[in-house]
Design an enzyme around this catalytic site. Sequence first.
Site, short mmCIF file in Angstrom:
data_model
loop_
_atom_site.label_atom_id
_atom_site.label_comp_id
_atom_site.label_asym_id
_atom_site.label_seq_id
_atom_site.Cartn_x
_atom_site.Cartn_y
_atom_site.Cartn_z
N TYR A 114 -4.07 7.65 6.01
CA TYR A 114 -3.74 6.24 5.58
C TYR A 114 -2.36 5.81 5.92
O TYR A 114 -1.74 6.61 6.93
CB TYR A 114 -3.77 6.32 3.80
CG TYR A 114 -3.92 5.09 3.26
CD1 TYR A 114 -4.74 4.06 3.23
CD2 TYR A 114 -3.12 4.75 2.12
CE1 TYR A 114 -4.78 2.80 2.93
CE2 TYR A 114 -2.69 3.47 1.43
CZ TYR A 114 -3.70 2.61 1.74
OH TYR A 114 -3.73 1.45 1.12
N ARG A 167 -5.02 -8.44 11.52
CA ARG A 167 -3.57 -8.11 11.22
C ARG A 167 -3.69 -6.77 10.73
O ARG A 167 -3.85 -6.61 9.14
CB ARG A 167 -3.29 -9.10 10.12
CG ARG A 167 -1.55 -9.33 9.52
CD ARG A 167 -1.33 -8.03 8.75
NE ARG A 167 -1.56 -8.40 7.11
CZ ARG A 167 -1.89 -7.34 6.25
NH1 ARG A 167 -2.10 -6.08 6.59
NH2 ARG A 167 -2.11 -7.64 5.09
N LYS A 185 -9.39 3.69 4.26
CA LYS A 185 -9.44 3.25 2.72
C LYS A 185 -10.44 3.65 2.08
O LYS A 185 -10.65 4.08 0.94
CB LYS A 185 -9.52 1.54 2.78
CG LYS A 185 -8.36 0.78 3.04
CD LYS A 185 -7.60 0.26 2.22
CE LYS A 185 -6.25 -0.48 2.83
NZ LYS A 185 -5.38 -0.73 1.58
N GLU A 256 -10.26 -6.79 4.09
CA GLU A 256 -9.06 -5.89 4.48
C GLU A 256 -8.58 -6.33 5.87
O GLU A 256 -9.05 -6.40 6.71
CB GLU A 256 -9.47 -4.47 4.57
CG GLU A 256 -8.36 -3.59 4.38
CD GLU A 256 -7.42 -3.57 3.17
OE1 GLU A 256 -8.10 -3.25 2.23
OE2 GLU A 256 -6.18 -3.52 3.43
N ASP A 257 -7.04 -6.59 5.53
CA ASP A 257 -6.53 -6.82 6.87
C ASP A 257 -6.88 -7.79 7.91
O ASP A 257 -6.89 -7.82 9.12
CB ASP A 257 -6.04 -5.48 7.92
CG ASP A 257 -5.05 -4.54 6.93
OD1 ASP A 257 -4.57 -4.93 5.86
OD2 ASP A 257 -4.66 -3.71 7.53
N ASP A 279 -8.43 -7.13 -0.69
CA ASP A 279 -7.41 -6.13 -1.19
C ASP A 279 -6.00 -6.30 -0.78
O ASP A 279 -5.14 -6.33 -1.62
CB ASP A 279 -7.60 -4.64 -0.28
CG ASP A 279 -6.90 -3.76 -0.63
OD1 ASP A 279 -6.56 -3.77 -1.90
OD2 ASP A 279 -6.53 -2.81 -0.10
N ASP A 280 -5.68 -7.16 0.46
CA ASP A 280 -4.30 -7.59 0.75
C ASP A 280 -3.63 -8.55 -0.23
O ASP A 280 -2.35 -8.60 -0.52
CB ASP A 280 -4.27 -8.01 1.93
CG ASP A 280 -4.62 -6.84 3.17
OD1 ASP A 280 -3.91 -5.88 3.05
OD2 ASP A 280 -5.49 -6.98 3.68
N ASN A 430 4.38 -2.48 5.65
CA ASN A 430 3.75 -0.98 6.22
C ASN A 430 3.24 -1.27 7.79
O ASN A 430 3.27 -2.43 8.31
CB ASN A 430 2.08 -0.63 5.51
CG ASN A 430 2.27 -0.32 4.09
OD1 ASN A 430 3.29 0.31 3.75
ND2 ASN A 430 1.44 -1.00 3.34
N1 LIG Z 1 2.26 -2.03 0.01
C1 LIG Z 1 0.98 -2.60 0.22
O1 LIG Z 1 0.24 -2.21 -0.80
C2 LIG Z 1 0.78 -3.79 0.96
C3 LIG Z 1 1.55 -4.05 2.14
N2 LIG Z 1 1.16 -5.09 2.93
C4 LIG Z 1 2.14 -5.50 3.89
O2 LIG Z 1 2.61 -6.61 3.74
C5 LIG Z 1 2.90 -7.22 5.20
C6 LIG Z 1 2.66 -8.76 5.14
O3 LIG Z 1 1.32 -8.84 5.26
P1 LIG Z 1 0.64 -10.32 5.64
O4 LIG Z 1 1.19 -11.10 4.36
O5 LIG Z 1 -0.70 -10.30 5.54
O6 LIG Z 1 1.43 -10.94 6.83
P2 LIG Z 1 1.70 -12.29 7.35
O7 LIG Z 1 2.11 -12.09 8.77
O8 LIG Z 1 0.63 -13.07 7.11
O9 LIG Z 1 2.92 -12.60 6.55
C7 LIG Z 1 4.32 -12.44 6.87
C8 LIG Z 1 5.33 -13.21 6.24
O10 LIG Z 1 6.53 -12.75 6.34
C9 LIG Z 1 7.28 -13.90 6.79
N3 LIG Z 1 8.59 -13.55 7.60
C10 LIG Z 1 8.56 -13.10 8.72
N4 LIG Z 1 9.77 -12.80 9.13
C11 LIG Z 1 10.76 -13.01 7.93
C12 LIG Z 1 12.02 -13.19 7.73
N5 LIG Z 1 12.97 -12.81 8.76
N6 LIG Z 1 12.42 -13.34 6.55
C13 LIG Z 1 11.54 -13.60 5.60
N7 LIG Z 1 10.29 -13.58 5.55
C14 LIG Z 1 9.80 -13.47 7.11
C15 LIG Z 1 6.44 -14.67 7.76
O11 LIG Z 1 7.14 -16.02 7.79
P3 LIG Z 1 6.27 -17.24 8.76
O12 LIG Z 1 5.42 -17.81 7.72
O13 LIG Z 1 7.60 -18.29 8.76
O14 LIG Z 1 5.77 -16.52 9.85
C16 LIG Z 1 5.08 -14.72 6.79
O15 LIG Z 1 5.11 -15.57 5.78
C17 LIG Z 1 2.30 -6.29 6.21
O16 LIG Z 1 3.35 -5.20 6.63
C18 LIG Z 1 1.57 -5.17 5.27
O17 LIG Z 1 1.32 -3.84 5.95
C19 LIG Z 1 -0.13 -5.71 2.59
C20 LIG Z 1 -0.91 -5.44 1.76
C21 LIG Z 1 -0.41 -4.28 0.95
C1 LIG Z 2 -1.74 -1.32 2.40
C2 LIG Z 2 -2.12 -2.49 2.99
O1 LIG Z 2 -3.57 -2.68 2.62
C3 LIG Z 2 -1.67 -3.15 4.27
O2 LIG Z 2 -0.49 -2.57 4.46
O3 LIG Z 2 -2.22 -3.84 4.57
MG LIG Z 3 -4.23 -3.90 4.03
#
Ligand SMILES: NC(=O)C1=CN([C@@H]2O[C@H](COP(=O)(O)OP(=O)(O)OC[C@H]3O[C@@H](n4cnc5c(N)ncnc54)[C@H](OP(=O)(O)O)[C@@H]3O)[C@@H](O)[C@H]2O)C=CC1
Ligand SMILES: CC(=O)C(=O)O
Ligand SMILES: [Mg+2]
Length: 590
Positions: A114, A167, A185, A256-257, A279-280, A430
Site C-alpha cells: 500500500y 490522480r 486497497k 478511488e483516485d 474514499d478520497d 501520499n
Molecule cells: N492520507 C490519506 O488517507 C489520503 C491522502 N490523500 C492525498 O491527498 C493529496 C491530494 O489529493 P487531491 O485532493 O485529490 O489532489 P488535488 O490535486 O485535487 O488537490 C491538490 C490541492 O492542493 C493545492 N495546492 C497545490 N500547491 C499548493 C501549495 N503550494 N500550497 C497550498 N495548496 C496547494 C491545489 O491548489 P490548486 O487548486 O490551486 O491547484 C489543490 O487545491 C494526494 O497526495 C493524496 O495522496 C488523498 C486521500 C487520502
Molecule cells: C490514501 C489514499 O487514498 C490516497 O492517497 O489517495
Molecule cells: Mg486514494
Amino acid sequence: MRRMRRGWQRLLATRTYPTPVKTEVKGTEIMHDPLWNKGMAFDWPERDRLNLRGLIPPRVKSEKEQVERVLRLVRSEETDIRKNLILQDLHDRNETLFHKIVLEHIGEIAPLIYTPTVGIVCQMFGVNYRRPRGMYFSRHDRGLFGTMLHNWPSDDVKVIVVTDGSRILGLGDLGAHGMGIPVGKLALYCAAGGIAPHHVLPVVLDVGTNNPDLLASEDYIGTPEKRLSGDEYYEFVDEFMQAVEARWPKCVVQFEDFETPRAVPLLAKYRDDYRCFNDDIQGTGCVTLAGLLSAARNAGTSITDIKVLCAGAGSAGLGVCAQIVDGMVEAGMSREDAMARFVVCTSQGALGKPDGSHGDPNATRGLSDDRKPWVNPLVSDGASMLEAITAFRPTCLLGLAAQPGGLFTEEMIKAMTTYAPAPIIMPMSNPTSKAECTPEQAYAWSEGTAVVATGSPFAPVTIHGKTHTPSQCNNMYVFPGIGLAAAVAPSLIPRVTDKMLYRAAVACADAMTAEERAEGRTFPDLKRIRDVSKAVACAVIEEGFRTASAHDRLQSIIPQDPAGLEAYVEFQMWKPVYHPLVDPTPRHFD
Ligand SMILES: NC(=O)C1=CN([C@@H]2O[C@H](COP(=O)(O)OP(=O)(O)OC[C@H]3O[C@@H](n4cnc5c(N)ncnc54)[C@H](OP(=O)(O)O)[C@@H]3O)[C@@H](O)[C@H]2O)C=CC1
Ligand SMILES: CC(=O)C(=O)O
Ligand SMILES: [Mg+2]
C-alpha cells in the site's frame, strides 16, 4: 465389525478437526487456484484424495513455516519494489497465505503493498507486468460492459474498488497503471476488513491517459489514447455503474483516485442512487475527523476548539474539511461557526477576503462553487500559509496538497507553537515524497510538543531523549469497515450516508485504548486494524438500522443489540486460515 463401527462412531463424535470445506477441483487445478492453493501445506490426506501426491515436494510445511519463509525472502530483498514483487507473486499463487502475512505483520507489510510502495508499483506497472488481476474496461468495450462482467468468475462480488487512474496518490495521471491502487486497497479489505478474496474486484476504467510519457511508452498497458472527456466520459462511467448493479446488486463501489474535477461530480451523481462512496473525499474526511476527535480527547478539549488551516482544496482537502465541520456540528456548533474555523489554501494562497494586499482588490478569484463557502474573511485572499497562520492562528495544519519538497516549514510550525501548546500537524499527502513535512521536522520544530499524524507511515522519532510515535492518518482505518458493513448488511445500507461516515469516524476514535492515548497517538496501533474495521462496520450498521424502514428492520436477521451485532460481524469476517479440504480420517474403516 460391530465393535469397530461403534469405535468409529465414537471417534466421529469426539473429533477435534473442523468440518472440511468441500472443493470440486483437484490435482493441478487446485494447486494453481490461488483461492484453494496451500502450497506445501497440503497434508497427506489432502494430497491423496485431491490427486496431489507427487505433484508437490514431499515435505509438508506448516503455515508458520510458510510465513517465516516468505518473510525471510521479503527481508532479503533490498528495495521495496522487489519486496512488493515477491508479495504480488505470493498473492497470485496463494491468497490465504498472502493475507495471513499481511494481517500478522501489517506494520511491516502494509507499506510494501500500500502507500508508499504502491506509488512506485503503479509507476512501474507496465515494466513489471506479469499477470492480470481485476478487470479493465476500455472505450473499445463500450456497449459490452454488462456482458464482460460475466467473464469474472465470482457470482458474488461484494466490494469493487474502481479508479480511472487520473490522480494516483499525489503522482498524477498514471492511466491504466493505476490498477495497483485498487489491488492494494482490496488486499487491505481482505486482510484488515475480513472480506473473502473471491468477494472483491479491482477495476480500472481505462478512459485513456493524458500523461505524455505513458502515451509514448512501449510498456504502457492501457489504451494509448488521450482521456475521454465531457459526455463521453460520464456515459462510460454510467455504463459501468449500471452493469455492476445488474450483475451484483448488493455490491458496494468504492471510487478511488479520480482527479478532483471528476471525483466530485461523480460522487454527487451516484451517491443517492447507488451503494457507493468516494474514499478520497469521504473515507479521508472520516479518518481525519477520527484523528481530530482523538487529539481533542487526548488534550481534554473538544473538536470545536480546533482551528484548521488546510493546505489543498482538492477532493481530499475539501472532503476532509466538510467532514470535520459535520463533526463540529454534531458537537453542538452551528455550521456557520464551524466553517469559520477553517482557512483553506490553494496553489494561489489562502481563500480569503480580496483586500488588495495580494493583487487587485476588485479582482476576485474565479472560485468554483465548491470553494466559495470556504472563503474566510479573517485572512486576505492569496495570503501565504505563513501569513494565514499569523492572521488566523490555527491549531491544526492539514496537508493535502500533493506537492514535493515539504510545504510545512520551520517558520510555520514555530509560529504555531507561540500560541498552541500542542499543535496538530498532519502531513497527509501520499506517497512519502509528497508529505508536507516529516514527523522528525514537526517534532523538532515544535520542541516535541506537536501531535503528528501522516498519510504514509514514518518511524518513531526521539527528541531530547523522548520517543514520539507518529500515527498514520490514512483512510485505511475506515474504508475496510465501511465496505464490510455494506457487504454483511446490504439491506440496511442501501446508500452510504453522511451520518454513517460520522458514526464510522467516532467508532475509529473510540477504538483507541488508554495505553495508545497515553502514548499521544491519535490512531489505534495498526496491529489492531481488524478490531477497528469491525467497530467501524458495527457503527455503520447501527446507523443503517436507525434509518432503515420498519419492514427492513424486521426482516433483518442481524442482531440489533451491540454485543449480538459485534458477534455477528465477527462471525461474518473472513479469516486467512487454511481449512481442511478433506476429512483426515481413514476412508475405508469397515
Ligand atoms: N492520507 C490519506 O488517507 C489520503 C491522502 N490523500 C492525498 O491527498 C493529496 C491530494 O489529493 P487531491 O485532493 O485529490 O489532489 P488535488 O490535486 O485535487 O488537490 C491538490 C490541492 O492542493 C493545492 N495546492 C497545490 N500547491 C499548493 C501549495 N503550494 N500550497 C497550498 N495548496 C496547494 C491545489 O491548489 P490548486 O487548486 O490551486 O491547484 C489543490 O487545491 C494526494 O497526495 C493524496 O495522496 C488523498 C486521500 C487520502
Ligand atoms: C490514501 C489514499 O487514498 C490516497 O492517497 O489517495
Ligand atoms: Mg486514494
